[in-house]
Design a protein around this motif. Structure first.
Motif, mmCIF file in Angstrom:
data_model
loop_
_atom_site.group_PDB
_atom_site.id
_atom_site.type_symbol
_atom_site.label_atom_id
_atom_site.label_comp_id
_atom_site.label_asym_id
_atom_site.label_seq_id
_atom_site.Cartn_x
_atom_site.Cartn_y
_atom_site.Cartn_z
ATOM 1 N N ASP A 119 0.824 -1.205 0.000
ATOM 2 C CA ASP A 119 0.000 0.000 0.000
ATOM 3 C C ASP A 119 0.858 1.255 0.000
ATOM 4 O OD1 ASP A 119 -2.083 -1.755 0.150
ATOM 5 O OD2 ASP A 119 -2.310 -1.583 2.320
ATOM 6 N N GLY A 120 2.145 1.100 -0.172
ATOM 7 C CA GLY A 120 3.023 2.263 -0.249
ATOM 8 C C GLY A 120 3.622 2.678 1.077
ATOM 9 N N TRP A 121 3.463 1.866 2.098
ATOM 10 C CA TRP A 121 4.002 2.237 3.406
ATOM 11 C C TRP A 121 5.494 1.990 3.470
ATOM 12 C CZ3 TRP A 121 1.514 4.812 7.115
ATOM 13 C CH2 TRP A 121 0.119 4.867 7.038
ATOM 14 N N VAL A 122 6.199 2.922 4.040
ATOM 15 C CA VAL A 122 7.610 2.731 4.341
ATOM 16 C C VAL A 122 7.682 2.419 5.827
ATOM 17 C CG1 VAL A 122 9.894 3.793 4.372
ATOM 18 C CG2 VAL A 122 8.253 4.403 2.590
ATOM 19 N N THR A 123 8.179 1.250 6.158
ATOM 20 C CA THR A 123 8.165 0.842 7.565
ATOM 21 C C THR A 123 9.560 0.428 8.020
ATOM 22 O OG1 THR A 123 7.722 -1.461 7.053
ATOM 23 C CG2 THR A 123 5.812 -0.029 7.335
ATOM 24 N N ALA A 124 9.611 -0.030 9.281
ATOM 25 C CA ALA A 124 10.884 -0.418 9.879
ATOM 26 C C ALA A 124 11.254 -1.853 9.528
ATOM 27 C CB ALA A 124 10.792 -0.266 11.394
ATOM 28 N N ARG A 125 10.363 -2.539 8.828
ATOM 29 C CA ARG A 125 10.610 -3.947 8.536
ATOM 30 C C ARG A 125 11.888 -4.104 7.712
ATOM 31 N NH1 ARG A 125 8.244 -8.204 5.696
ATOM 32 N NH2 ARG A 125 7.391 -6.853 4.127
ATOM 33 N N PRO A 126 12.767 -5.064 8.088
ATOM 34 C CA PRO A 126 14.001 -5.227 7.309
ATOM 35 C C PRO A 126 13.684 -5.652 5.875
ATOM 36 C CG PRO A 126 13.794 -6.934 8.999
ATOM 37 C CD PRO A 126 12.716 -5.946 9.253
ATOM 38 N N THR A 127 14.571 -5.292 4.973
ATOM 39 C CA THR A 127 14.376 -5.588 3.556
ATOM 40 C C THR A 127 14.148 -7.088 3.364
ATOM 41 O OG1 THR A 127 16.094 -3.946 3.289
ATOM 42 C CG2 THR A 127 15.330 -5.042 1.303
ATOM 43 N N PRO A 128 13.009 -7.482 2.788
ATOM 44 C CA PRO A 128 12.738 -8.921 2.622
ATOM 45 C C PRO A 128 13.688 -9.556 1.607
ATOM 46 C CG PRO A 128 11.013 -7.602 1.605
ATOM 47 C CD PRO A 128 11.907 -6.647 2.318
ATOM 48 N N PHE A 129 13.890 -10.885 1.776
ATOM 49 C CA PHE A 129 14.838 -11.624 0.964
ATOM 50 C C PHE A 129 14.535 -11.492 -0.527
ATOM 51 C CE2 PHE A 129 16.242 -15.731 -0.921
ATOM 52 C CZ PHE A 129 17.594 -15.524 -0.762
ATOM 53 N N THR A 130 13.234 -11.531 -0.857
ATOM 54 C CA THR A 130 12.865 -11.455 -2.282
ATOM 55 C C THR A 130 13.293 -10.122 -2.879
ATOM 56 O OG1 THR A 130 10.703 -10.783 -1.475
ATOM 57 C CG2 THR A 130 10.910 -13.040 -2.295
ATOM 58 N N GLU A 131 13.194 -9.050 -2.058
ATOM 59 C CA GLU A 131 13.583 -7.741 -2.580
ATOM 60 C C GLU A 131 15.095 -7.666 -2.770
ATOM 61 O OE1 GLU A 131 12.269 -4.222 -0.357
ATOM 62 O OE2 GLU A 131 13.882 -3.189 -1.421
ATOM 63 N N VAL A 132 15.845 -8.291 -1.831
ATOM 64 C CA VAL A 132 17.304 -8.318 -1.963
ATOM 65 C C VAL A 132 17.683 -8.998 -3.266
ATOM 66 C CG1 VAL A 132 19.441 -9.205 -0.969
ATOM 67 C CG2 VAL A 132 17.666 -8.303 0.525
ATOM 68 N N LEU A 133 17.038 -10.157 -3.539
ATOM 69 C CA LEU A 133 17.308 -10.895 -4.776
ATOM 70 C C LEU A 133 16.984 -10.047 -5.994
ATOM 71 C CD1 LEU A 133 16.162 -14.614 -4.455
ATOM 72 C CD2 LEU A 133 18.448 -13.676 -4.858
ATOM 73 N N ALA A 134 15.814 -9.396 -5.937
ATOM 74 C CA ALA A 134 15.374 -8.587 -7.066
ATOM 75 C C ALA A 134 16.376 -7.480 -7.347
ATOM 76 C CB ALA A 134 13.998 -7.997 -6.784
ATOM 77 N N ARG A 135 16.896 -6.870 -6.280
ATOM 78 C CA ARG A 135 17.821 -5.753 -6.485
ATOM 79 C C ARG A 135 19.162 -6.231 -7.018
ATOM 80 N NH1 ARG A 135 17.605 -1.901 -1.401
ATOM 81 N NH2 ARG A 135 19.371 -0.978 -2.479
#
Lengths: 432, 325
Positions: free
Chosen positions: B23-39
């Protein structure tokens, strides 16, 4: 939250903690144990901050140094990550956390415009199409092709501000930038912010000047040691804050900001004839007798001789205040506050104040020439003498309140239905 | 606009709802593994999106070095040129070092051999020493402007690749226009872009890794200084592994664990050809494409590993940079 109304920016229980490590060894220990050993202690710079702004709204942040204002702006600008909660922004953001951050001294103003622009996430083409506009706004003229190290500090600030506002963001985040630069530059900044407001852009703004916050913002948040002390309507919040400040003698400067903003400025150039005040004096009402020592209950008039060479371009307002020596504003008035207009290229404005109720003391009477918004000060003029008030009665406080006493035989108070009246204050943590 | 204080209460009470990134929220959650892979995979896209920022800052970095100097853009050429001349004269003429197996007329090519290795090494070591501090040094930018910070190590890498390119140009110029060394086979020139590519990837990975470590542990820069010195001597820059005879044999396995060994061998293979001693005793330089390909292949694996480890660590730590510098 799925409403038809768009929300420009929304923050929910936003918190930011910095990790403080007593020594590098503890940091390594924590890294090696994958965080199982906690070698740091957390410093919460911001806690539990929630708000929502619709497009076109503006919100001011106030609070003492170290209250968390800049931390909140940094989190929202995306330079640092929140530790708790979250935020979302609809649209493009431009943040002015520091004017001219990333300028390189050895390069020309023109080269720095491009570098600063691409740094803020805009393409070279976008920046190049705005270069003329930026140079025009910064008023650097031929200096634009000189290295930035040759610029005066004022010129550097103008350039930084010009680049940041040229990119037409939907949300503008500003950290204390009006406190710098010369008067003419401050005026331009304030005008630009009003232009943004008219274009339905959202503005987040942080200032030590409560006067600016009240004038520029619809809403405000008062932060103290990272906690939200009050939030809501900007007049309500600034009043809460200044009431709090009056108990804090140590931070007197901030109280001065209550009505009259305190700004430091350098007059590094005065390129044009600005409006000003020639003289201001206090007279006994209806006479030509100048008077600076009065008794409570006397009537006075204050005459202000002002000039404004360019009334079309720079409409002005006059304001004045009575300040006690501890910088408490006891009363103040202004043509903008009274909804009046100051027309023409100059004249004498007369304020008649019958029956002054001030109690004994020394009063500073600053007279200020404002811009049309009542934010920027063209000139602050001090009277030739302070106003000294003597009192024959034995009233206490700042003012003599008109009153009378009556004594009756009735010794029993009537019963009351609802002893608890709800308070309007919103304190931190109440909604959590 | 909602000036009533109650709006604040309403906003605060909605916090119990989960804040989802979708929903566009920027939160404190650590970068998820899938996003690390994508980047990891999408780096070219990021580079493309910020190409203006990259080209402007790389050009700025280069300009800073030579701005205000009399010779300006000739300087990056002068440095490798002098290095080339010094190596050539000291080792070839003065000391008369010889590679005995080399064919007639090319025996005294030791200087050129060294130059070739040092050129490749300098490209990497310069990035490491300059790049380790790049995040810490740019603290003000990271704190005040929101931009993808992986661009800073990339700039360092690109700048060193460009200076390396100047040295390469000097070498090739020396081959084509002087009798010192014959020009490489035109077919071999096709390897150069691939070699440059893997060298850049390797360098970028290491700079990402070291600049991240430096943010959290300022001793990293000192460690890098020591390690690069040792590294320089264990890499065959001043010695030729093929010619060291029996003394090197027991250590050959360890030598080949050094990724830069393969890089240097590949550059020498491409630019100078391979030195071989056939059975009939007449030494020649031959082009051994298989050797070159295997050197590049092994180095490419190292480069990929360095990139993955470096970038993953960088992505996971990135959010805390502004708080630590």
């Amino acid at each position: 939250m799925a409403g038809p109304k768009r929300i420009a920016i929304e923050a929910t229980e936003l918190g930011k903690a910095y990790r403080i490590y007593p020594s590098p060894a503890k940091r390594i220990a924590e890294a090696l144990t994958w965080g199982r050993y906690q070698g740091h202690h957390a410093f919460w710079a911001l806690q539990n901050c929630s708000f929502k702004l619709s497009p076109g709204a503006s919100m001011g942040l106030c609070g003492a140094n170290g209250a968390g204002k800049s931390t909140l702006l940094k989190v929202l600008a995306g330079t640092t990550a929140p530790t708790k909660g979250g935020y979302r922004i609809d649209g493009r953001v431009a943040s002015l956390l520091e004017l001219g951050a990333g300028f390189h001294m050895e390069f020309t103003g023109r080269a720095n415009i491009v570098m600063n622009g691409v740094m803020m996430g805009f393409s070279k083409r976008e920046i190049l199409s705005k270069v003329d506009e930026i140079i025009d706004f910064a008023e650097l003229g031929d200096y634009i092709d000189e290295p930035v190290r040759t610029y005066s500090s004022g010129m550097g600030l103008r350039l930084g501000f010009a680049v940041a506002v040229a990119v037409d963001p939907d949300l503008l985040i500003i950290d204390e930038v009006f406190a710098v630069g010369d008067m003419y530059f401050q005026k331009k900044c304030v005008d630009k912010v009003y232009e943004f407001k008219r274009k339905n852009k959202t503005i987040l703004f942080c200032s030590h000047s409560l006067y600016d916050v009240r004038q520029l913002c619809d809403e405000a948040i008062w932060l103290n040691h990272g906690k939200v002390m009050a939030q809501g309507d900007s007049v309500f919040v600034t009043n809460e804050y200044s009431a709090f400040q009056r108990h804090n003698i140590g931070e007197m400067e901030e109280v001065l900001g209550d009505i009259f903003p305190t700004k430091t400025f350098e007059q590094d150039e005065a390129p044009r004839q600005l409006p000003g005040i020639k003289d201001a004096r206090i007279y006994k009402l209806g006479t030509d007798e100048e008077i600076y020592q009065i008794t409570t209950g006397d009537s006075i008039e204050i005459r202000i001789w002002w000039f404004n060479p360019t009334p079309e371009e720079t409409p002005v307002h006059l304001g004045l205040a009575f300040m006690r020596q501890d910088m408490t504003t006891c009363g103040g008035m202004g043509t903008h506050l009274d909804g009046l207009e100051l027309l023409g290229t100059g004249g004498c404005a007369i304020v008649r104040i019958p029956d002054i109720h001030l109690l004994s003391g020394q009063f500073l009477v600053p007279v200020v020439l404002f811009d049309e918004e009542g934010v920027h000060k063209y000139q602050e003029y001090l009277m030739p003498d302070n106003l000294t008030v003597r009192t024959h009665t034995r009233d206490v406080g700042l003012f003599r309140l008109e009153h009378e006493w009556e004594f009756t035989e009735d010794a029993v108070p009537p019963a009351r239905e609802d002893p608890q009246e709800g308070t309007e204050k919103v304190k931190a943590g109440e909604g959590a | 606009m909602n000036p009533e204080p109650e709006s604040a209460v309403a906003a605060a009470s909605s916090a119990s709802l989960p804040l989802r990134e979708e929903d566009g929220w920027v939160t404190a959650r650590p970068t998820p593994f899938t996003e690390v892979l994508a980047r990891l995979v999408m780096l070219p896209k990021l580079v493309l999106e910020h190409r203006d920022l990259i080209t402007t800052s790389v050009r700025r970095d280069l300009e800073i070095r030579f701005r205000g100097t009399l010779l300006g853009w000739i300087w990056p050429l002068i440095h490798p040129m002098f290095l080339f001349i010094v190596y050539y004269f000291i080792f070839t003429k003065l000391l008369n070092f010889k590679i005995p197996e080399l064919p007639e007329g090319q025996e005294s090519a030791m200087g050129i051999y060294m130059f070739c290795g040092i050129m490749a090494w300098a490209g990497i070591s310069e990035s490491l020493t300059r790049g380790t501090n790049v995040i810490v040094d740019s603290g003000n930018l990271i704190k005040k402007l929101a931009f993808p910070s992986e661009i800073l190590p990339l700039n360092v890498t690109l700048v060193s690749m460009i200076t390396f390119g100047f040295a390469l140009a000097v070498f090739l110029g020396g081959c084509y226009f002087t009798p010192i060394w014959p020009p490489p086979d035109p077919v071999l020139l096709l390897w150069i872009p691939a070699l440059l590519g893997v060298q850049a990837l390797f360098t970028y990975g290491l700079v990402l890794l070291l600049s991240t470590l430096q943010v959290f542990l300022r001793d990293t820069l000192q460690i890098v200084g020591v390690v690069t010195t040792v590294w320089m001597f264990v890499t065959p820059l001043f010695w030729v592994p093929e010619l060291m005879g029996e003394s090197v044999k027991p250590y050959q396995g360890m030598i080949e664990l050094n990724p830069v060994y393969h890089l240097v061998q590949a550059w020498r293979g491409v630019l100078m050809g391979e030195v071989t001693v056939p059975l009939d005793g007449v030494p020649t330089t031959v082009i051994d494409t298989t050797r070159i390909a295997s050197s590049i292949g092994i180095f490419a694996l190292w480069a990929l590993g360095a990139y993955i480890i470096g970038y993953v660590l960088f992505i996971l730590s990135q959010r805390r940079f502004a708080d630590e510098v």
